[in-house]
Scaffold this active site. Structure first.
Site, PDB file in Angstrom:
ATOM      1  N   GLY A 115       0.762  -1.288   0.000  1.00 47.99           N
ATOM      2  CA  GLY A 115      -0.021   0.197  -0.137  1.00 47.99           C
ATOM      3  C   GLY A 115       0.669   1.195   0.057  1.00 47.99           C
ATOM      4  O   GLY A 115       2.065   1.287   0.523  1.00 47.99           O
ATOM      5  N   CYS A 116       0.190   2.447  -0.614  1.00 48.62           N
ATOM      6  CA  CYS A 116       1.155   3.544  -0.555  1.00 48.62           C
ATOM      7  C   CYS A 116       1.435   4.161   0.867  1.00 48.62           C
ATOM      8  O   CYS A 116       2.530   4.325   1.148  1.00 48.62           O
ATOM      9  CB  CYS A 116       0.350   4.671  -1.393  1.00 48.62           C
ATOM     10  SG  CYS A 116      -1.161   4.868  -0.690  1.00 48.62           S
ATOM     11  N   HIS A 117       0.626   4.327   1.529  1.00 51.15           N
ATOM     12  CA  HIS A 117       0.817   4.832   3.078  1.00 51.15           C
ATOM     13  C   HIS A 117       1.646   3.732   3.757  1.00 51.15           C
ATOM     14  O   HIS A 117       2.755   3.917   4.369  1.00 51.15           O
ATOM     15  CB  HIS A 117      -0.202   4.977   3.930  1.00 51.15           C
ATOM     16  CG  HIS A 117      -1.247   6.048   3.316  1.00 51.15           C
ATOM     17  ND1 HIS A 117      -1.052   7.394   3.361  1.00 51.15           N
ATOM     18  CD2 HIS A 117      -2.718   5.984   2.718  1.00 51.15           C
ATOM     19  CE1 HIS A 117      -1.910   8.267   2.888  1.00 51.15           C
ATOM     20  NE2 HIS A 117      -2.923   7.319   2.641  1.00 51.15           N
ATOM     21  N   ALA A 118       1.723   2.216   3.443  1.00 44.69           N
ATOM     22  CA  ALA A 118       2.468   1.469   4.204  1.00 44.69           C
ATOM     23  C   ALA A 118       3.915   1.611   3.642  1.00 44.69           C
ATOM     24  O   ALA A 118       4.553   1.212   4.392  1.00 44.69           O
ATOM     25  CB  ALA A 118       1.977   0.108   3.793  1.00 44.69           C
ATOM     26  N   THR A 119       3.935   1.887   2.425  1.00 44.73           N
ATOM     27  CA  THR A 119       5.312   2.006   1.930  1.00 44.73           C
ATOM     28  C   THR A 119       6.040   2.966   2.719  1.00 44.73           C
ATOM     29  O   THR A 119       7.295   2.691   3.159  1.00 44.73           O
ATOM     30  CB  THR A 119       5.339   2.538   0.488  1.00 44.73           C
ATOM     31  OG1 THR A 119       4.703   1.284  -0.224  1.00 44.73           O
ATOM     32  CG2 THR A 119       6.576   2.765  -0.118  1.00 44.73           C
TER      33      THR A 119
END
Length: 311
Positions: A115-119
């Site tokens: 996920g983008c935020h997870a990255t």
């Protein structure tokens, strides 16, 4: 023979971005389903099983169903949805996570794109846990600023519409139930023993992301300082192409979340006082946070130079 690539969900934001990154490459054969048959299960099944790599750019339930259509042990799936990010048997597609992660991606037939935020979260938290600086039970707080493209077609349309509400000109804090869908992967791939407090913020610009981790030095292991944290990142990401660590005196003023838009790069900034440290990961939510990462994973899965087609 050129590897055959199929994008299931090619008309969505992530699918289109993947196509932009690979559509002009002459080392791949891109399979394109007829527009009027992209919801035809049998036609999709035919394309899925004809490909070497299939990108799933679908809602979670549809991604799970698409995997069930695979009828051979040849095709490799790269799933951009949330559906399989913490599932057994799926390699997590953040090659820079730890030693051996690339090999896991290369050998797997099932790859879950982060996920983008997870990255942003994992890129800053995981190295500190692995280095023994950040206790696994640390009460982590993290906020992540994103451009509106991360919300998909409907959000893009609302931000770009004539006569839109004035409220869209201001940052919007969302996910305030503290149960954002990226949290499970944030916990699993950092090794934290407690769920972080995470708040995402969307703002009035198209793409770009800045995720910030805020730490109190007195609660860190071994009396770690901001300098120690910076050194840990430098060691962890040494030799990486797409993830870099800024010098501590680089850009001491304002950081802008869109500074790496259009690239597959992620840059980590560390700043600190005697008591506190703040770490910010800046990257493109549609690049290293989505389609760029997917193409990087494809390159690894095919045994190609992972930088091919990426900047």
């Amino acid at each position: 023979m050129k590897p055959k690539i199929y994008i299931d969900g090619q008309s969505g934001t992530t699918g289109l971005q993947i196509y932009d990154r690979i559509g002009k490459r002459d080392d791949l054969e891109l399979l394109r389903i007829d527009e009027d048959k992209r919801h035809d299960v049998e036609e999709r099944k035919k394309f899925i099983n004809a490909a070497d790599i299939v990108f799933l750019c679908l809602p979670d339930a549809e991604a799970v169903h698409a995997v069930s259509l695979v009828g051979n042990d040849h095709v490799k799936i790269i799933d951009a949805s949330t559906a399989h990010r913490t599932a057994d048997g799926w390699a997590y597609g953040f090659p820079e996570l730890k030693k051996g992660q690339r090999e896991e991606i290369a050998s797997s037939h099932r790859i879950a794109n982060p996920g983008c935020h997870a990255t942003g979260f994992i890129s800053t938290v995981a190295p500190l846990v692995q280095a023994g600086i950040l206790p696994k039970d640390y009460p982590v707080s993290f906020f992540s600023l994103t451009g509106y493209s991360g919300g998909g077609k409907k959000m893009i349309a609302s931000y770009e519409a004539d006569g839109r509400p004035e409220s869209l000109s201001a940052p919007g804090i969302y996910g305030r139930n503290l149960k954002h869908k990226h949290i499970p992967e944030m916990v699993k791939y950092t090794g934290l023993s407690h769920t972080p407090v995470f708040l995402p913020v969307v703002d009035d610009y198209y793409k770009g992301m800045a995720g910030t981790l805020m730490l109190q030095n007195r609660m860190l292991n071994h009396g770690a300082t901001a300098e120690d944290i910076w050194q840990a990142y430098k060691k962890h990401y040494d030799g990486e192409t797409f993830v870099s660590v800024a010098d501590m005196d680089e850009k001491p003023g304002t950081l802008y979340a869109n500074e790496l838009s259009g690239s597959n790069r992620l840059k980590i900034y560390v700043c600190g006082s005697d008591e506190n440290t703040a770490i910010t990961a800046v990257f493109d939510n549609l690049g290293k946070g989505a389609s760029g990462a997917a193409v990087q994973n494809m390159n690894i899965a095919l045994g190609l130079d992972e930088t091919t087609g990426l900047v």
